[in-house]
Design a protein around this motif. Structure first.
Motif, mmCIF file in Angstrom:
data_model
loop_
_atom_site.group_PDB
_atom_site.id
_atom_site.type_symbol
_atom_site.label_atom_id
_atom_site.label_comp_id
_atom_site.label_asym_id
_atom_site.label_seq_id
_atom_site.Cartn_x
_atom_site.Cartn_y
_atom_site.Cartn_z
ATOM 1 N N ALA A 1 0.798 -1.264 0.024
ATOM 2 C CA ALA A 1 -0.053 0.111 0.138
ATOM 3 C C ALA A 1 0.923 1.433 -0.041
ATOM 4 O O ALA A 1 0.675 2.450 -0.686
ATOM 5 N N LYS A 2 1.936 1.048 0.828
ATOM 6 C CA LYS A 2 2.973 2.488 0.843
ATOM 7 C C LYS A 2 3.673 2.529 -0.403
ATOM 8 O O LYS A 2 3.843 3.806 -0.728
ATOM 9 N N LEU A 3 4.155 1.685 -1.172
ATOM 10 C CA LEU A 3 4.839 1.771 -2.254
ATOM 11 C C LEU A 3 3.857 2.242 -3.381
ATOM 12 O O LEU A 3 4.345 3.126 -4.061
ATOM 13 N N ALA A 4 2.424 1.882 -3.338
ATOM 14 C CA ALA A 4 1.539 2.292 -4.331
ATOM 15 C C ALA A 4 1.286 3.692 -3.860
ATOM 16 O O ALA A 4 1.273 4.558 -4.992
ATOM 17 N N GLU B 1 -2.934 0.254 -3.894
ATOM 18 C CA GLU B 1 -3.119 0.722 -2.367
ATOM 19 C C GLU B 1 -4.142 0.322 -1.796
ATOM 20 O O GLU B 1 -4.135 -0.242 -0.598
ATOM 21 N N ALA B 2 -5.537 0.022 -2.321
ATOM 22 C CA ALA B 2 -6.726 -0.635 -1.547
ATOM 23 C C ALA B 2 -6.449 -1.955 -1.113
ATOM 24 O O ALA B 2 -6.650 -2.452 -0.146
ATOM 25 N N GLN C 1 -9.226 3.046 4.925
ATOM 26 C CA GLN C 1 -8.103 3.395 4.117
ATOM 27 C C GLN C 1 -8.755 2.600 2.650
ATOM 28 O O GLN C 1 -8.523 2.940 1.527
ATOM 29 N N VAL C 2 -9.103 1.289 2.738
ATOM 30 C CA VAL C 2 -9.556 0.501 1.639
ATOM 31 C C VAL C 2 -10.920 1.367 0.825
ATOM 32 O O VAL C 2 -10.716 1.546 -0.074
ATOM 33 N N LEU C 3 -11.943 1.963 1.890
ATOM 34 C CA LEU C 3 -12.977 2.594 1.280
ATOM 35 C C LEU C 3 -12.519 3.952 0.479
ATOM 36 O O LEU C 3 -13.093 4.142 -0.422
ATOM 37 N N ASP C 4 -11.735 4.711 1.148
ATOM 38 C CA ASP C 4 -11.018 5.727 0.404
ATOM 39 C C ASP C 4 -10.528 5.707 -0.763
ATOM 40 O O ASP C 4 -10.660 6.346 -1.766
ATOM 41 N N ALA C 5 -9.583 4.579 -0.819
ATOM 42 C CA ALA C 5 -9.122 4.156 -2.014
ATOM 43 C C ALA C 5 -9.918 4.036 -3.247
ATOM 44 O O ALA C 5 -9.982 4.582 -4.241
#
Length: 487
Positions: free
Chosen positions: A301-304, A325-326, A337-341
């Motif tokens: 996720a951080k790399l993306a 990222e999601a 974080q998933v829903l935001d992405a």
């Protein structure tokens, strides 16, 4: 030589030709003399020496090869000639028939294209043919005398220095900067091969693509060891970055995660020297994918997310990185974080966006975008929403032409659609999705397919379905398929 130049380089050969002309050698005799000098004095292998003596690039030599055979579409490429030149240390052994054609292109006999190390590796049949062929009359080898030492430079403050000596050689030194071991045809060929392999990946065995990419990487790294103009050097660095990132991606599909990480590290180093945002996106996309499938979702996720910081204006869309990222956050059930992405992706998703163009390898198709969204939603308990995404992924997959489909998508969509049905207490729906997989050869699928089969089998064997015979039988069949594929 009158000036210090790199042995075997084009300036070196030009000066050698001037010296031969001064000694009265006719133009027709030049290639043989130059080739002999390159072999003896510069220790350049015979096939490369004769091509350079003929002043032919790899691609022009391939064009002449096809012309000699009488079929301009015969298929010889510069990359194959380069592979012939690397043998026997690596590369591909040229057949006697290929050597005969190359010899016609270079104006020599085929036996002159073989050195001692080549002969030691020839098959017995080819060696017998070599000895059966009469020897050609060989021109005496010219020894190159040591270059005269250049006069020592005096201090520019030497007041007794004549004006005529001031700046002597500066123009020649500057002209050296224009000399290059790369031409536009070679660079175009490298990019063309990368583009072709990126498109062929969906329909070709990963091992084959990985091997062909390794040849491109060797060619580009070998060229980087020579002299190029700054723009050519950057192009070669970008070829190295993209090629290494693609190799890392494919090695991950084969379950070779240690190799993937090493290749991605090499790719990132190339991007640092190339200082190119698009290249950084390529590598971050590959790094995020490899990190996720090797079990480090947060790193993925951080790399993306970092990859999204490199704005490139549409050539590589944001969608693959946002969805990566999601998916990374979904591995630790980080629902916000998933829903935001997913919301960010939904706001930019273009249903008509294909995956064509030079970056199609990283610009994933619609079916894969919706599949990634579905898996992320499923991991945070959004089974109904995930099922809708999988349904869209299935429709998009079936609309693709056969050559555009990535065959791993069919089992992946089936597996995770089955998992979504289980979350909705629909065992029959799950079985209907997964049972067709049992009739296929799972061993041919990428590592992640086998990994997800194991996940699904574990869920079917869980407490919720422990008493259901259908679930037990299906779990056992999936584990058998998964384990047999590893043998």
């Amino acid at each position: 030589m009158s000036r210090q130049v790199k042995p075997g380089s084009k300036p070196y050969r030009a000066q050698l030709r001037d010296r031969l002309a001064a000694l009265g050698f006719p133009e027709a005799a030049m290639p043989a003399r130059v080739a002999e000098n390159l072999i003896v004095e510069c220790r350049i292998p015979p096939r490369t020496a004769w091509r350079l003596a003929s002043e032919l690039s790899l691609d022009v030599a391939a064009h002449h090869y096809n012309a000699v055979t009488g079929d301009p579409r015969a298929g010889m490429r510069g990359t194959r000639i380069w592979e012939y030149e690397q043998w026997p240390e690596r590369g591909v052994r040229p057949t006697v028939a290929a050597l005969r054609v190359l010899a016609q292109v270079y104006g020599t006999g085929w036996k002159s294209l073989l050195g001692l190390r080549d002969l030691e590796q020839l098959p017995a049949k080819d060696l017998a043919e070599y000895h059966a062929e009469p020897e050609q009359a060989a021109a005496p080898v010219l020894a190159t005398p040591e270059p005269p030492s250049r006069p020592a430079r005096t201090s520019p403050r030497d007041e007794g220095r004549p004006d005529a000596d001031i700046g002597a050689g500066a123009l020649d030194d500057a002209i050296l900067l224009t000399k290059t071991n790369v031409d536009d045809v070679q660079l175009d060929d490298l990019w063309s091969d990368l583009d072709f392999l990126g498109g062929a990946y969906t329909r070709t065995a990963p091992e084959s693509i990985l091997g062909q990419l390794a040849v491109i990487e060797e060619r580009s790294s070998s060229l980087l060891k020579g002299r190029q103009r700054p723009k050519q050097t950057q192009d070669l660095l970008l070829v190295g970055a993209k090629c290494s990132a693609m190799m890392a991606w494919i090695a991950g599909d084969l379950g070779r995660y240690w190799l993937s990480r090493e290749l991605n590290s090499a790719a990132w180093l190339y991007t640092q020297y190339a200082d190119d945002f698009l290249a950084r996106r390529w590598v971050r996309t590959s790094q995020a994918r490899v990190a996720f499938w090797s079990g480090n979702g947060v790193e993925s996720a951080k790399l993306a997310a970092d990859g999204l910081n490199y704005h490139v204006g549409g050539r590589l869309t944001d969608a693959p990185l946002i969805l990566a990222e999601a998916r990374g956050w979904s591995s630790v059930q980080a629902e916000p974080q998933v829903l935001d992405a997913i919301a960010r992706w939904t706001s930019i998703e273009d249903p008509e966006l294909g995956a064509g163009g030079e970056d199609r390898f990283f610009n994933i198709t619609k079916d894969r975008r919706h599949y990634m969204a579905g898996t992320s939603l499923l991991s945070v308990g959004q089974a109904s929403a995930a099922l809708r995404e999988f349904s869209t992924a299935r429709e998009a997959y079936e609309k693709l032409s056969l050559e555009s489909r990535w065959e791993a998508m069919d089992p992946m969509i089936r597996i995770d659609t089955g998992r979504a049905h289980l979350r909705l207490d629909d065992l029959d729906g799950a079985a209907a999705q997964v049972e067709p997989l049992l009739a296929t050869d799972v061993a041919k699928q990428p590592e992640m397919v086998r990994a997800m089969l194991k996940v699904l089998a574990g869920e079917l064997a869980g407490p919720r379905w422990r008493e259901a015979a259908t679930a037990r039988n299906l779990a056992e069949a999936l584990l058998d398929a998964q384990s047999s594929a590893r043998r």
